[in-house]
Design an enzyme around this catalytic site. Structure first.
Site, PDB file in Angstrom:
ATOM      1  N   TYR A  80      11.337 -10.105  16.994  1.00  0.00           N
ATOM      2  CA  TYR A  80      11.260  -9.942  18.448  1.00  0.00           C
ATOM      3  C   TYR A  80      10.398 -11.047  19.059  1.00  0.00           C
ATOM      4  O   TYR A  80      10.743 -11.631  20.088  1.00  0.00           O
ATOM      5  CB  TYR A  80      10.680  -8.574  18.811  1.00  0.00           C
ATOM      6  CG  TYR A  80      10.760  -8.304  20.293  1.00  0.00           C
ATOM      7  CD1 TYR A  80      11.928  -7.805  20.852  1.00  0.00           C
ATOM      8  CD2 TYR A  80       9.686  -8.585  21.130  1.00  0.00           C
ATOM      9  CE1 TYR A  80      12.036  -7.594  22.211  1.00  0.00           C
ATOM     10  CE2 TYR A  80       9.779  -8.380  22.493  1.00  0.00           C
ATOM     11  CZ  TYR A  80      10.954  -7.877  23.036  1.00  0.00           C
ATOM     12  OH  TYR A  80      11.057  -7.671  24.379  1.00  0.00           O
ATOM     13  N   PHE A 132      28.425 -25.043  41.948  1.00  0.00           N
ATOM     14  CA  PHE A 132      29.181 -24.301  40.950  1.00  0.00           C
ATOM     15  C   PHE A 132      29.162 -22.849  41.420  1.00  0.00           C
ATOM     16  O   PHE A 132      28.220 -22.437  42.100  1.00  0.00           O
ATOM     17  CB  PHE A 132      28.575 -24.460  39.550  1.00  0.00           C
ATOM     18  CG  PHE A 132      29.394 -23.769  38.493  1.00  0.00           C
ATOM     19  CD1 PHE A 132      30.636 -24.258  38.149  1.00  0.00           C
ATOM     20  CD2 PHE A 132      28.937 -22.607  37.873  1.00  0.00           C
ATOM     21  CE1 PHE A 132      31.421 -23.608  37.204  1.00  0.00           C
ATOM     22  CE2 PHE A 132      29.718 -21.956  36.932  1.00  0.00           C
ATOM     23  CZ  PHE A 132      30.965 -22.451  36.595  1.00  0.00           C
ATOM     24  N   THR A 133      30.203 -22.068  41.067  1.00  0.00           N
ATOM     25  CA  THR A 133      30.338 -20.705  41.616  1.00  0.00           C
ATOM     26  C   THR A 133      29.060 -19.873  41.452  1.00  0.00           C
ATOM     27  O   THR A 133      28.535 -19.330  42.425  1.00  0.00           O
ATOM     28  CB  THR A 133      31.503 -19.965  40.925  1.00  0.00           C
ATOM     29  OG1 THR A 133      31.368 -20.133  39.513  1.00  0.00           O
ATOM     30  CG2 THR A 133      32.847 -20.514  41.361  1.00  0.00           C
ATOM     31  N   ASP A 223      21.398 -29.661  36.522  1.00  0.00           N
ATOM     32  CA  ASP A 223      22.239 -28.708  35.792  1.00  0.00           C
ATOM     33  C   ASP A 223      22.946 -29.517  34.703  1.00  0.00           C
ATOM     34  O   ASP A 223      23.858 -30.302  34.986  1.00  0.00           O
ATOM     35  CB  ASP A 223      23.254 -28.049  36.731  1.00  0.00           C
ATOM     36  CG  ASP A 223      24.177 -27.056  36.012  1.00  0.00           C
ATOM     37  OD1 ASP A 223      24.255 -27.093  34.766  1.00  0.00           O
ATOM     38  OD2 ASP A 223      24.830 -26.244  36.702  1.00  0.00           O
ATOM     39  N   LYS A 266      28.494 -24.372  26.828  1.00  0.00           N
ATOM     40  CA  LYS A 266      29.153 -25.678  26.888  1.00  0.00           C
ATOM     41  C   LYS A 266      28.315 -26.704  26.132  1.00  0.00           C
ATOM     42  O   LYS A 266      28.738 -27.231  25.128  1.00  0.00           O
ATOM     43  CB  LYS A 266      29.325 -26.112  28.338  1.00  0.00           C
ATOM     44  CG  LYS A 266      30.323 -25.255  29.088  1.00  0.00           C
ATOM     45  CD  LYS A 266      29.746 -24.713  30.354  1.00  0.00           C
ATOM     46  CE  LYS A 266      30.676 -23.704  30.994  1.00  0.00           C
ATOM     47  NZ  LYS A 266      30.230 -23.339  32.329  1.00  0.00           N
ATOM     48  N   ARG A 389      42.212 -22.812  40.463  1.00  0.00           N
ATOM     49  CA  ARG A 389      41.024 -23.227  41.213  1.00  0.00           C
ATOM     50  C   ARG A 389      41.500 -23.640  42.598  1.00  0.00           C
ATOM     51  O   ARG A 389      41.781 -24.797  42.858  1.00  0.00           O
ATOM     52  CB  ARG A 389      40.298 -24.389  40.510  1.00  0.00           C
ATOM     53  CG  ARG A 389      39.689 -24.021  39.176  1.00  0.00           C
ATOM     54  CD  ARG A 389      38.268 -23.487  39.260  1.00  0.00           C
ATOM     55  NE  ARG A 389      38.147 -22.072  39.518  1.00  0.00           N
ATOM     56  CZ  ARG A 389      37.076 -21.344  39.168  1.00  0.00           C
ATOM     57  NH1 ARG A 389      36.059 -21.882  38.547  1.00  0.00           N
ATOM     58  NH2 ARG A 389      37.012 -20.072  39.452  1.00  0.00           N
ATOM     59  N   PHE A 455      39.445 -13.397  42.163  1.00  0.00           N
ATOM     60  CA  PHE A 455      40.192 -14.195  41.178  1.00  0.00           C
ATOM     61  C   PHE A 455      39.996 -13.670  39.753  1.00  0.00           C
ATOM     62  O   PHE A 455      40.837 -13.876  38.899  1.00  0.00           O
ATOM     63  CB  PHE A 455      39.814 -15.683  41.262  1.00  0.00           C
ATOM     64  CG  PHE A 455      38.396 -15.996  40.872  1.00  0.00           C
ATOM     65  CD1 PHE A 455      37.370 -15.871  41.794  1.00  0.00           C
ATOM     66  CD2 PHE A 455      38.095 -16.424  39.594  1.00  0.00           C
ATOM     67  CE1 PHE A 455      36.054 -16.163  41.435  1.00  0.00           C
ATOM     68  CE2 PHE A 455      36.779 -16.722  39.225  1.00  0.00           C
ATOM     69  CZ  PHE A 455      35.758 -16.581  40.155  1.00  0.00           C
TER      70      PHE A 455
HETATM   71  C1  PLP Z   1      29.389 -22.792  33.182  1.00  0.00           C
HETATM   72  C2  PLP Z   1      28.453 -23.404  34.116  1.00  0.00           C
HETATM   73  C3  PLP Z   1      27.351 -22.700  34.594  1.00  0.00           C
HETATM   74  C4  PLP Z   1      27.111 -21.244  34.238  1.00  0.00           C
HETATM   75  O1  PLP Z   1      26.898 -21.094  32.874  1.00  0.00           O
HETATM   76  P1  PLP Z   1      27.250 -19.708  32.125  1.00  0.00           P
HETATM   77  O2  PLP Z   1      26.748 -19.922  30.747  1.00  0.00           O
HETATM   78  O3  PLP Z   1      28.735 -19.537  32.192  1.00  0.00           O
HETATM   79  O4  PLP Z   1      26.535 -18.637  32.834  1.00  0.00           O
HETATM   80  C5  PLP Z   1      26.491 -23.350  35.448  1.00  0.00           C
HETATM   81  N1  PLP Z   1      26.703 -24.616  35.812  1.00  0.00           N
HETATM   82  C6  PLP Z   1      27.759 -25.329  35.379  1.00  0.00           C
HETATM   83  C7  PLP Z   1      27.943 -26.734  35.822  1.00  0.00           C
HETATM   84  C8  PLP Z   1      28.673 -24.751  34.526  1.00  0.00           C
HETATM   85  O5  PLP Z   1      29.736 -25.467  34.113  1.00  0.00           O
END
Ligand code: PLP
Length: 482
Positions: A80, A132-133, A223, A266, A389, A455
């Site tokens: 932990y 980003f969303t 980011d 990613k 998209r 979506f």
């Molecule tokens: C995917 C993504 C996020 C969010 O990451 P998650 O791991 O899916 O929560 C934030 N910023 C960018 C540019 C992304 O491509």
């Protein structure tokens, strides 16, 4: 000029890895695909994976892992608090980014939650190259507003601009002057700008943004979720970086930023996320939110096995022969489609290939979701799953009117090291056939429309019997083949 590594004079990208674990795929007949698409409400998010042949929905959490990543997962230290796994990951972050504080979080949006709660206040304005969303949702949830200050070229479908993800520096200065530096908690730069087609920014642009931030005393947040692709493009497209190593370029970028956060779904081909900074004052604002929303400071909601995979994956990301595979396959796909006259976003970016539905099905009005209709049609004729998209991904305004999107794209993501070139060629062939028969494609309308994130969960139906006609034409041309 093509940047693809040539194989015997052919325009074929060459993989610098071999496949040692495989997963069997399923390609069901076109009639069953039609039925599956109907059951999924013409929404590719609602398809079951067993009905999908090539899953090009996203690159999130589905990139191939290396043998070394899998091996590292075996030495995970489950605890932990105080896990050795955490200290190995922290040391790797320090080595790569040169920032001594690392706060773990379970994925990218969790980092955004922490950063937004810590720094965004009601009335705050956050300038960025593009939203980003999840980023936008967290900033607005905390009472802030997103201002996109991209260059004019960013939204042009066909372009040869090498860095469509750049910020317009004049607009940035004008925005700060108008809003007042005190209302701007940070400027956000997104590497490999996701929603405009995985397009990079340049090192020069990041330096200019830094200068503006310094002048006004504003912090700069990166980011880095799609950093791998951005690093690749800087290395091959930016004169001043041609002779620098990926490690040097990463360090130079990092030194320009106060905070770096990322989704490890990613970056690093694992699952997880984290925030890096060397400013203790900023870390103090964020640290207590980690145990509150994520988990203790030495795991942050991640499994230790994924953390070990991240440590190795991040190290492997510093290798040009690893990070070039994604963009080179995408460039191949984009060029093959372009040769056949299919409208696609150019130049080829990271993340995936983006088909321009506005032109592909220019007979479908935006109120009938051309990109959603095209994504459904692509699945029916190929078993390839892409993502809409466009207008379907927008939300209605308070009066219930459609918010018409300025682009209608179908994204065909190429998760890193997952597909073979023959699979990419198969997808291209089917899209070419569909283009020749594009007048058969019709629109969609909602039958179940959720108020938020429609979506993801919404269900739609074709506005006519166009899908049955499309399948009949498929049978005519392809005979008994799948
Ligand atoms: C995917 C993504 C996020 C969010 O990451 P998650 O791991 O899916 O929560 C934030 N910023 C960018 C540019 C992304 O491509």
């Amino acid at each position: 000029m093509s940047q693809i590594k040539f194989y015997q004079g052919e325009n074929v990208p060459l993989e610098m890895h071999k496949v040692r674990i495989v997963q069997k795929l399923n390609l069901i007949p076109v009639e069953e695909r039609l039925q599956a698409m109907g059951e999924a409400g013409n929404n590719t998010f609602l398809l079951r994976n067993r009905d999908v042949f090539l899953d090009m929905l996203t690159d999130s959490g589905v990139n191939a892992m290396s043998d070394k990543q899998m091996a590292a997962m075996m030495q995970a230290d489950d605890s932990y608090a105080g896990s050795e796994t955490f200290y190995r990951l922290e040391a790797k972050m320090q080595e790569i980014f040169g920032k001594d504080i690392f706060l773990p979080a379970h994925q990218g949006r969790a980092c955004e939650n922490i950063i937004s709660r810590a720094f965004v206040k009601p009335g705050s304005v956050v300038p960025m190259n593009y939203h980003f969303t999840t980023t936008k949702s967290h900033i607005t949830l905390n009472g802030g507003r997103v201002e996109e200050i991209f260059i004019d070229e960013a939204l042009k479908i066909t372009s040869d601009h090498p860095f469509k993800g750049n910020v317009d520096i004049d607009k940035l200065v004008a925005l700060i002057e108008k809003e007042g530096a005190g209302n701007i908690p940070f400027v956000r730069m997104e590497a490999g700008t996701n929603l405009i087609g995985g397009q990079p920014f340049s090192m020069e642009n990041l330096q200019q943004v830094r200068e503006v931030c310094d002048k006004y005393g504003i912090m700069l947040v990166l980011d880095a979720s799609l950093l791998a692709d951005n690093l690749y493009f800087i290395k091959i497209r930016e004169e001043s970086c041609l002779d620098k190593s990926i490690r040097e370029i990463t360090r130079e970028m990092s030194d320009l930023c106060d905070i770096i956060y990322f989704s490890a779904r990613k970056l690093g081909c694992a699952r997880g996320g984290g925030i890096c900074t060397s400013r203790a004052d900023l870390a103090d604002e964020m640290r207590e939110l980690v145990p509150l929303f994520e988990g203790f400071l030495t795991y942050g909601g991640m499994s230790v096995r994924e953390m070990e995979a991240m440590t190795v994956g991040l190290d492997e990301t510093m290798d040009m022969e690893m990070i070039d595979q994604g963009p080179q396959f995408i460039e191949f796909m984009v060029e093959e489609l372009q040769k056949k006259g299919i409208p696609v976003v150019t130049p080829a970016g990271g993340l995936g290939c983006h088909v321009d539905a506005m032109e592909f099905v220019d007979h479908i009005p935006q109120e009938q979701y051309p990109a959603g209709a095209l994504a459904a049609a692509i699945y029916i004729v190929s078993g390839v799953r892409g993502m809409e998209r466009g207008t379907m991904s927008e939300q209605r305004d308070d009066d219930g009117n459609e918010t018409i999107s300025n682009m209608e794209l179908v994204r065909l993501a190429l998760p890193r090291r997952v597909f073979t070139l023959s699979q990419v060629k198969y997808a291209v062939d089917r899209i070419v056939w569909l283009y020749e028969n594009r007048r058969l494609i019709g629109g969609l309308s909602f039958v179940e429309e959720p108020k938020v994130l429609r979506f993801f969960f919404g269900k739609l139906a074709p506005v006519s019997d166009w899908q049955t006609k499309l399948v009949a034409k498929f049978r005519e041309d392809f005979g008994d083949s799948l």
